[in-house]
Structures are given as structure tokens and as C-alpha cells.
Design an enzyme around this catalytic site. Structure first.
Site, mmCIF file in Angstrom:
data_model
loop_
_atom_site.group_PDB
_atom_site.id
_atom_site.type_symbol
_atom_site.label_atom_id
_atom_site.label_comp_id
_atom_site.label_asym_id
_atom_site.label_seq_id
_atom_site.Cartn_x
_atom_site.Cartn_y
_atom_site.Cartn_z
ATOM 1 N N ASP A 196 43.508 17.325 41.427
ATOM 2 C CA ASP A 196 42.719 18.301 42.095
ATOM 3 C C ASP A 196 41.425 18.123 41.237
ATOM 4 O O ASP A 196 40.915 18.243 39.956
ATOM 5 C CB ASP A 196 43.355 19.719 41.455
ATOM 6 C CG ASP A 196 42.357 20.728 42.037
ATOM 7 O OD1 ASP A 196 42.210 20.653 43.252
ATOM 8 O OD2 ASP A 196 42.387 21.711 41.380
ATOM 9 N N THR A 211 37.008 20.232 46.928
ATOM 10 C CA THR A 211 36.251 20.249 45.705
ATOM 11 C C THR A 211 35.892 18.753 45.450
ATOM 12 O O THR A 211 34.743 18.311 45.302
ATOM 13 C CB THR A 211 36.984 20.680 44.444
ATOM 14 O OG1 THR A 211 38.274 20.067 44.345
ATOM 15 C CG2 THR A 211 37.051 22.021 44.587
HETATM 16 P P1 ADP Z 1 39.640 17.719 48.110
HETATM 17 O O1 ADP Z 1 39.444 18.156 46.773
HETATM 18 O O2 ADP Z 1 38.201 17.385 48.639
HETATM 19 O O3 ADP Z 1 40.125 18.830 49.042
HETATM 20 P P2 ADP Z 1 41.951 15.842 48.396
HETATM 21 O O4 ADP Z 1 42.593 15.217 47.624
HETATM 22 O O5 ADP Z 1 42.651 17.320 48.845
HETATM 23 O O6 ADP Z 1 40.402 16.319 48.108
HETATM 24 O O7 ADP Z 1 41.556 15.168 50.022
HETATM 25 C C1 ADP Z 1 41.040 15.748 51.047
HETATM 26 C C2 ADP Z 1 40.612 14.913 52.205
HETATM 27 O O8 ADP Z 1 41.990 14.270 52.571
HETATM 28 C C3 ADP Z 1 40.330 15.585 53.569
HETATM 29 O O9 ADP Z 1 39.214 14.733 53.989
HETATM 30 C C4 ADP Z 1 41.451 15.867 54.474
HETATM 31 O O10 ADP Z 1 41.212 15.838 55.671
HETATM 32 C C5 ADP Z 1 42.270 14.321 54.198
HETATM 33 N N1 ADP Z 1 43.487 14.422 54.388
HETATM 34 C C6 ADP Z 1 44.451 15.619 54.203
HETATM 35 N N2 ADP Z 1 45.614 15.327 54.701
HETATM 36 C C7 ADP Z 1 45.704 13.853 55.316
HETATM 37 C C8 ADP Z 1 46.261 13.183 55.902
HETATM 38 N N3 ADP Z 1 47.641 13.551 56.308
HETATM 39 N N4 ADP Z 1 46.233 12.210 56.503
HETATM 40 C C9 ADP Z 1 44.682 11.794 56.206
HETATM 41 N N5 ADP Z 1 43.956 12.424 55.570
HETATM 42 C C10 ADP Z 1 44.303 13.638 55.249
#
Ligand code: ADP
Ligand code: MG
Length: 552
Positions: free
Chosen positions: A66, A99
Site C-alpha cells: 500500500d 496513493t
Molecule cells: P494504488 O495505490 O494507486 O491504488 P494499486 O497497487 O492498488 O495502487 O494499483 C492500482 C492500479 O492497478 C490501478 O491502475 C488499477 O486500475 C489497476 N488494477 C487493479 N486491478 C486490476 C486488474 N485486475 N487488472 C489490471 N489492472 C488492475
């Protein structure tokens, strides 16, 4: 003699030991520090992102991917780096998600700005262009948004599940998203303008080890981690009339040590009787108001417990202040400081107050409350680590569902919105012309960093992904195309169920642009030396060399 005449003697206005960097030096230095923050979280982005193991000075370990958790834990020293960390915190408090993305975008905007500065474009021009691009980006994002309402349970579950991907509780995504949607539905409040507001703080979260994640439940009412004070009190009270007391139900020990001279046994007895009468008087007063349940924020004397049990009044003691407030809101009770001033109208109402065993120990359930918006979650899991992970996942889910409902809008994820921004901002740039055009073009290119990084973290060829997605978006109806990280192919993210609240995207672009501009406008860094020097790695003007002490 006048200064500076003929002998070029510099005027010294800064104290000795002050470090100063100016113009390009200052800019490049700040950019390097800000980019170092982005690089630190880059590998965690997306469902295939890696985790980081954070070890604090006491040896406590947190494993997480995170963004904001990582940035909060690590000790960032450089002032520009700190500004970027603030972006993550803002993103977290506004949206509860996105984030890592916001920080990565900020880093990329600064990287592109660095190249522009190298070609002698003034930072003010870049900042102007970035500002225009960010405003246009918000418009574009709004045009690709998909409406969502409180009754779209399935869609809301997908939003929650997208926020949970990559977290270790992934296996329970379906179940946990169901729970989160149920809880949000209970607390969402419709305003006069038809819009919803969701205050996640109205959902009370209790954790209890034992059992499994599947035992996690939503309770319509308030659950407190307490038990009744006396075994002879009934475990269940129907039609509860609840008194909330912030004062103790015991006799205060005197602050100063008082000595009472008692000469004969009769006097001793009188003294004890008096104390007993006072305590019994408390119970008589409570009884007189008609209360059959008492929640006391302080202690309850053994004798009072005994009399309460005799009077068929259920009681718990030493409740947290926050719990008292939640019960007050849920049941309509007033929290009373002076027992003498309490009357029937101060009592709260609930259909049932009940003590139940959850896992190893008891909890008190207050259900059928006057205010139906009171909801609790009991999070269960085998170990504390599991429960903490579930709590974080649920918390994020609650936030994103809440934000999606408040705005009524979601967007497809997996790089789809960023590619759309990249293409449409590039087109927008050419309508602007002038030197700002270059900055807007740079802004457009910076958006590619999200699909690029998602691919990179999944071990997929990033160039190929960005090219594929762009050509998919240029086709009619291609705006939902994102990257399927299992196949490396472009896919419709609405069909793939990857949905995020619109606000997660708009806020990330907005605050990334803001911090990039703030950093670009700095052309002079004047830092006084800290005294005395701090122990290894943390001393002096932090990071003036461009490095980031304390970073991983
Ligand atoms: P953040 O802290 O920015 O939320 P995350 O590690 O949660 O970072 O990643 C968020 C990114 O992952 C977003 O661009 C989201 O659209 C993408 N994402 C989430 N689930 C999937 C998925 N199943 N396949 C591809 N991309 C995904
Ligand atoms: Mg996320």
C-alpha cells in the site's frame, strides 16, 4: 566603504554553514528527490505489484504494498520528497485509494519537466502548461465515466474488488466486497439534492481473533467489546432504555489522604452505612429514570453492580469515549455527566441489548436502534496478522464504494483512463500552441507511466502494452480498453470487472500536477544547518546531495 564597489566582495547575509542551491541546481536536486520517492513505490503498483517489508527501529515488521502505508513508515528527509509524500496522504484522505498511482504520476511529470528544463524551457511555462493539462484531464475523465447508483450492488462489489486486488485477502474478495457494500448501503445518506454522502466513520469496526475470515459479519447496530459487569444480570434486555454515564458509579477516593478517627464500632457502622446508602442511591436514581441498561464510561463499584443486578438493570463499565458517542448517536441517548441531572428523556432506545459470545469472549450487541444508520462490522480471522490485513482491505473497500456512491461515477481501470488521457491531451496540446504546448504534450506522455508500470510489474513488455492500448483506444468504442495482465493483451475493463471510482483518478492527476508545479517553481533552496549533527545518515541539510537518506 561601500560594498561591492570595485572589489566584488560578496555580501554575506547567510549564517556560516547554511547550504544553498539555486536555479537549475535547486530544480534538478528537488526533482531527483521527488522521483526517488516515486521509484520507491513503483514496483508495488497493480495486482501483480510486489510487497515491501518495512522494519522499524524497534524491529517491528509490516509487509504491505500500500503506497501510503509505505511512505508513512519510511523516514523521508528531503523537503521536496516530503512534498510528494503529502500527495499520497491527500490521495488517501480524499479517496482511500490510488496513493501509489498519484505518487508515480507526480514523479513522471517531474521527469518530463526535467527534460524540458534541459532544453531551456522555463519552469514557469512548464507549470502553466501542466496546470492547463490537469484541468483538461479532469474534463476528459468525466466524459469517460460510467454512472453508478446505490442499487447497483454488483457494480459496487466490483469497485471494492478492484481496490482489493493484489492484497493477500484476495481469495475472499467476493465475500468481503459483499460485506462492504452491505455496510455502506446501511450508512449512505441521501441529501435533499438527491446526492449521497457516506461517512465511513459511522461503521464501527471490531476485531476478534478466532474463527475464519468467512465469519466476518455486518451487524445492524452497535457492537462493543465489553461484557456485562455482573453474572446475575440477564444476558438479554428487550426494549432497552439506555442510560449513558460519563461519570463513575463509585465513590471517589479522596485526592489527599484523609484520616478519619473512629472511636466506637457503632460509628464505624454508620460510616459504612452512609457509603452504602450513597451507592444504593445511585441505583435508585437510575431506576427512577426508567433505564434498564447502563453504559458507564468509568468504573462501577461492586456494590452498585450488585444493586443494579437486583434491579434487573444490565450494565457495562469502562467504555471508550468513542463508543459512548456512537451509542448516543445510534440510540438517541444523551451522555450524562451528573447522575442527578439525568431524566427519562436522556435515555436512548434500542429493540435489544444482548451479550453474545464471539470467538473466545463476550461482546455486547445493541440492535434495533432508533437510528438505523448505525452499523458495525466484526472482523474475524485466525491470527492478528490476518485480521489486520482484512481490516485494511475492508477499510479501502468501504472508502472506494463510498466515494463511488457520493460521486455516482466510476471509470474502468488497468490503464484505460490514462491511455485515454494520453491521447486526448496530446490532441488538446496542438490546439493550444505556443511554448505551453510542449508542456501539455509532456503531461500527456507522462500518463503512459501507469499502464507502463502495471505491465512492467507483471513482467510484460511495457512498450508493446502502451502501443497496443493506444491503437485500441483510437478505434471506435475503445475507451474502456486496459491491460489484461494475465494475457498481456488489451481488454475491455468493464467486461473484465476492473472498475474504480472516478474521484480516485481525478484526485491523483490533480494532486500530482499540483505538487509537480510547486516543486518546479522553487529556484532557490536555502537551508540552515541543523545542530547538533544527527546520528548516521540523518544529519546536516538532508539530502542536499540529491540522495535520499533513510530511503530503501
Ligand atoms: P494504488 O495505490 O494507486 O491504488 P494499486 O497497487 O492498488 O495502487 O494499483 C492500482 C492500479 O492497478 C490501478 O491502475 C488499477 O486500475 C489497476 N488494477 C487493479 N486491478 C486490476 C486488474 N485486475 N487488472 C489490471 N489492472 C488492475
Ligand atoms: Mg489501490
Amino acid at each position: 566603504m561601500a560594498y561591492g564597489m570595485g572589489n566584488n566582495q560578496p555580501i554575506i547575509i547567510l549564517k556560516e554553514g547554511t547550504e544553498r542551491s539555486k536555479n537549475k541546481d535547486a530544480q534538478f536536486n528537488n526533482i531527483a528527490a521527488a522521483r526517488a520517492v516515486a521509484d520507491a513505490v513503483r514496483s508495488t503498483l497493480g495486482p501483480k505489484g510486489m510487497d515491501k517489508m518495512l522494519v522499524d527501529s524497534l524491529g517491528d515488521v509490516v509487509i504491505t504494498n500500500d503506497g501510503v502505508t509505505i511512505l508513512k513508515e519510511i523516514d523521508v528527509q528531503h523537503p521536496a520528497a516530503k512534498m510528494v509524500v503529502e500527495v499520497a496522504k491527500t490521495q488517501d484522505s480524499e479517496c482511500g485509494d490510488g496513493t501509489t498511482s498519484s505518487v508515480i504520476i507526480a514523479g513522471e511529470l517531474l521527469k518530463k519537466a526535467e527534460s524540458l528544463i534541459e532544453t531551456n524551457i522555463h519552469p514557469t511555462i512548464i507549470a502553466n502548461g501542466y496546470k492547463m493539462a490537469a484541468a483538461e484531464a479532469i474534463n476528459i475523465l468525466n466524459t469517460i465515466a460510467i454512472p453508478v447508483s446505490l442499487s447497483d450492488t454488483e457494480m459496487l462489489k466490483k469497485v471494492a474488488q478492484t481496490a482489493m486486488t493484489g492484497k493477500s485477502v484476495g481469495g475472499q474478495k467476493d465475500f468481503l466486497s459483499e460485506i462492504a457494500v452491505k455496510a455502506i448501503k446501511a450508512v449512505a445518506e441521501k441529501g435533499e439534492d438527491g446526492k449521497y454522502t457516506v461517512d465511513v466513520d459511522n461503521i464501527k469496526v471490531e476485531k476478534r481473533t478466532g474463527g475464519s475470515i468467512a465469519d466476518t459479519e455486518v451487524i445492524e447496530g452497535i457492537v462493543i467489546d465489553k461484557e456485562r459487569v455482573h453474572p446475575r444480570m440477564a444476558k438479554q434486555v428487550k426494549n432497552a432504555k439506555i442510560a449513558l454515564l460519563s461519570a463513575p458509579l463509585e465513590i471517589k477516593k479522596t485526592e489527599v489522604e484523609a484520616k478519619i478517627q473512629i472511636r466506637d464500632p457503632a460509628q464505624m457502622q454508620r460510616f459504612l452505612d452512609e457509603e452504602e446508602n450513597t451507592l444504593k442511591g445511585y441505583v435508585d436514581k437510575i431506576k427512577a429514570t426508567g433505564a434498564n441498561v447502563v453504559f458507564c464510561q468509568k468504573g462501577i463499584d461492586d456494590l452498585v453492580q450488585h444493586y443494579l443486578a437486583k434491579a434487573d438493570i444490565f450494565a457495562s463499565r469502562r467504555l471508550k469515549e468513542s463508543d459512548m458517542e456512537k451509542i448516543a448517536r445510534a440510540t438517541g441517548a444523551n451522555i450524562i455527566g451528573k447522575l442527578n441531572e439525568m431524566s427519562e428523556k436522556d435515555l436512548g432506545k434500542a429493540a435489544m441489548v444482548e451479550e453474545k459470545k464471539i470467538g473466545e469472549a463476550d461482546m455486547v450487541f445493541i440492535t434495533g436502534c432508533k437510528n438505523p444508520k448505525a452499523v458495525s462490522l466484526i472482523i474475524r480471522g485466525g491470527t492478528e496478522h490476518v485480521i489486520d490485513e482484512v481490516e485494511r482491505a475492508i477499510h479501502d473497500s468501504l472508502r472506494v464504494i463510498g466515494v463511488a456512491i457520493e460521486d455516482g461515477k466510476v471509470v474502468p481501470g488497468a490503464g484505460a483512463p490514462e491511455i485515454e488521457l494520453s491521447l486526448r491531451l496530446a490532441a488538446f496540446a496542438s490546439t493550444i500552441g505556443g511554448r505551453e504546448q510542449l508542456a501539455i504534450e509532456a503531461f500527456a506522455q507522462a500518463m503512459d507511466v501507469i499502464p507502463w508500470t502495471l505491465a512492467e510489474n507483471a513482467g510484460i513488455d511495457a512498450i508493446d502494452v502502451v502501443i497496443q492500448l493506444k491503437s485500441a483506444h483510437e478505434k471506435k468504442g475503445g475507451k474502456n480498453m486496459g491491460i489484461d495482465l494475465d494475457t498481456g493483451k488489451a481488454a475491455d475493463m468493464v467486461k473484465m470487472n476492473v472498475l474504480e471510482p472516478l474521484r480516485v483518478k481525478t484526485q491523483a492527476v490533480k494532486s500530482a500536477a499540483e505538487v509537480a508545479n510547486m516543486i518546479l517553481r522553487i529556484d532557490d533552496v536555502i537551508a540552515s544547518r541543523k545542530a547538533p549533527p544527527m546520528p548516521q545518515g540523518a544529519g546536516g541539510m538532508p539530502g542536499m546531495g540529491g540522495g535520499m537518506p533513510g530511503m530503501m
